[in-house]
Design a protein around this motif. Structure first.
Motif, short mmCIF file in Angstrom:
data_model
loop_
_atom_site.label_atom_id
_atom_site.label_comp_id
_atom_site.label_asym_id
_atom_site.label_seq_id
_atom_site.Cartn_x
_atom_site.Cartn_y
_atom_site.Cartn_z
N ARG A 143 82.03 14.34 42.74
CA ARG A 143 82.28 15.48 41.87
C ARG A 143 81.17 15.56 40.83
O ARG A 143 80.48 14.58 40.58
N PRO A 144 81.03 16.72 40.16
CA PRO A 144 80.06 16.82 39.07
C PRO A 144 80.30 15.73 38.03
O PRO A 144 81.44 15.33 37.77
N THR A 145 79.25 15.26 37.41
CA THR A 145 79.35 14.11 36.51
C THR A 145 80.23 14.36 35.30
O THR A 145 80.78 13.43 34.73
N ASP A 146 80.38 15.61 34.89
CA ASP A 146 81.19 15.88 33.70
C ASP A 146 82.62 16.27 34.06
O ASP A 146 83.35 16.82 33.23
N SER A 147 83.03 16.00 35.31
CA SER A 147 84.39 16.32 35.73
C SER A 147 85.28 15.09 35.61
O SER A 147 84.94 14.00 36.04
N ASP A 148 86.46 15.27 35.06
CA ASP A 148 87.41 14.16 34.91
C ASP A 148 87.93 13.69 36.26
O ASP A 148 88.49 12.61 36.37
N ILE A 190 68.43 19.95 40.44
CA ILE A 190 69.86 19.75 40.48
C ILE A 190 70.58 21.09 40.43
O ILE A 190 70.23 21.96 39.63
N ILE A 191 71.57 21.28 41.27
CA ILE A 191 72.43 22.44 41.17
C ILE A 191 73.85 21.91 41.07
O ILE A 191 74.35 21.28 42.00
N HIS A 192 74.53 22.17 39.94
CA HIS A 192 75.83 21.60 39.64
C HIS A 192 76.95 22.61 39.82
O HIS A 192 76.73 23.81 39.88
N ARG A 193 78.16 22.07 39.87
CA ARG A 193 79.37 22.89 39.94
C ARG A 193 79.24 23.96 40.99
O ARG A 193 79.56 25.13 40.78
N TYR A 194 78.77 23.57 42.15
CA TYR A 194 78.59 24.51 43.24
C TYR A 194 79.94 24.81 43.87
O TYR A 194 80.69 23.92 44.19
N THR A 195 80.27 26.07 44.03
CA THR A 195 81.55 26.46 44.58
C THR A 195 81.33 27.39 45.75
O THR A 195 80.91 28.53 45.58
N GLY A 196 81.65 26.93 46.97
CA GLY A 196 81.54 27.75 48.16
C GLY A 196 80.13 27.86 48.69
O GLY A 196 79.15 27.57 48.01
N ILE A 197 80.00 28.30 49.95
CA ILE A 197 78.68 28.55 50.55
C ILE A 197 78.25 29.95 50.14
O ILE A 197 78.71 30.94 50.67
N THR A 198 77.38 30.04 49.17
CA THR A 198 76.89 31.33 48.65
C THR A 198 75.41 31.46 48.95
O THR A 198 74.78 30.57 49.50
N GLY A 249 85.25 19.18 56.82
CA GLY A 249 84.77 19.08 58.20
C GLY A 249 84.03 20.34 58.59
O GLY A 249 82.95 20.29 59.20
N GLN A 250 84.59 21.49 58.25
CA GLN A 250 83.94 22.76 58.55
C GLN A 250 82.62 22.91 57.80
O GLN A 250 81.64 23.43 58.34
N LEU A 251 82.58 22.43 56.56
CA LEU A 251 81.35 22.48 55.77
C LEU A 251 80.24 21.66 56.43
O LEU A 251 79.09 22.11 56.54
N LEU A 252 80.59 20.46 56.88
CA LEU A 252 79.61 19.61 57.56
C LEU A 252 79.12 20.27 58.84
O LEU A 252 77.92 20.28 59.15
N PHE A 253 80.06 20.83 59.61
CA PHE A 253 79.72 21.52 60.85
C PHE A 253 78.74 22.66 60.59
O PHE A 253 77.69 22.77 61.25
N ASP A 307 79.22 20.60 46.38
CA ASP A 307 80.28 21.54 46.75
C ASP A 307 81.60 20.93 46.29
O ASP A 307 81.99 19.85 46.74
N ASP A 308 82.28 21.64 45.40
CA ASP A 308 83.48 21.11 44.76
C ASP A 308 84.75 21.78 45.29
O ASP A 308 85.81 21.72 44.66
#
Length: 220
Positions: free
Chosen positions: A178-183, A2-10, A59-63, A207-208
């Motif tokens: 969203r991540p499970t611990d996000s409201d 599991i990789i959580h709270r992923y932000t951006g394509i890094t 859409g761009q992320l999927l592409f 990806d959040d």
């Protein structure tokens, strides 16, 4: 895994993706006429998408995901009026693939068909009108890419129906997760994320940055 709270394509995501199989380098300018037509259509529709379509960033992320991985057999659960389908089919036009997309609402289905035609992508899309609850059980596959964006309380069922038809290294993506611990997360999508995270044969990243996208890669 599991990789959580992923932000951006890094690099973290790229390493995880490439770990599951070789990435594919595709010339994004190999079909300049089609690219121009799709871009012009998307520009003309900017700010006009309704009916729970994805934001442009997703859409761009999927592409990017499809092109980078070279996926060629796509399934979309929940066409709406076609915004995500256009991004997915556009990517498939570059990999030599095709998208099958499912929509239960006749009016949205008809509007999506018109949008696919206007964008010049009809040849890369097999749009089906019907109840995805039933269609996902009947379709044969195999698929290497799936995008789920229909009724959230059925996400786990869609995954169970389709994941056996997903090829090794393939990716099952789900929107508004969203991540499970996000409201911000909805109960149904939180339950979905908890479920896919429990599967040892999948690695899931979230990806959040946009509407929330869970990407589950099949290890075996």
């Amino acid at each position: 895994m599991i990789i959580h709270r992923y932000t951006g394509i890094t690099w973290l995501l790229m390493l995880a993706i490439c770990f599951l199989g070789s990435c594919t380098n595709i010339d994004s300018n190999q079909e300049p006429e089609l690219d121009s037509r799709v871009k012009q259509f998307l520009k003309s529709k900017k700010g006009k998408w309704r009916d729970n379509n994805v934001p442009t960033s997703d859409g761009q992320l999927l592409f990017d995901l499809i092109v980078k991985r070279g996926y060629t057999s796509g399934l979309e659960i929940g066409t709406s009026t076609g915004h995500s389908g256009i991004w997915i089919a556009w990517a498939m036009s570059k990999t030599g693939g095709k998208l099958t997309t499912l929509e239960v609402n006749k009016e949205r289905y008809k509007e999506a068909l018109a949008n696919f035609e206007a964008a010049g992508l009809s040849d890369f899309i097999d749009a089906k009108l019907g109840d995805a609850h039933k269609l996902t059980k009947k379709i044969e596959g195999p698929y290497d890419f799936v995008f789920s964006d229909a009724d959230k309380d059925w996400y786990i069922n869609y995954f169970k129906d389709v994941s056996p038809k997903l090829q090794q290294g393939g990716c099952f993506t789900a929107h508004n997760v969203r991540p499970t611990d996000s409201d911000r997360g909805m109960p149904a999508t939180k339950a979905y994320l908890k479920y896919v995270e429990s599967l040892p044969e999948f690695v899931t990243l979230v990806d959040d940055t946009g509407g929330g996208l869970a990407m589950s890669y099949k290890l075996r």
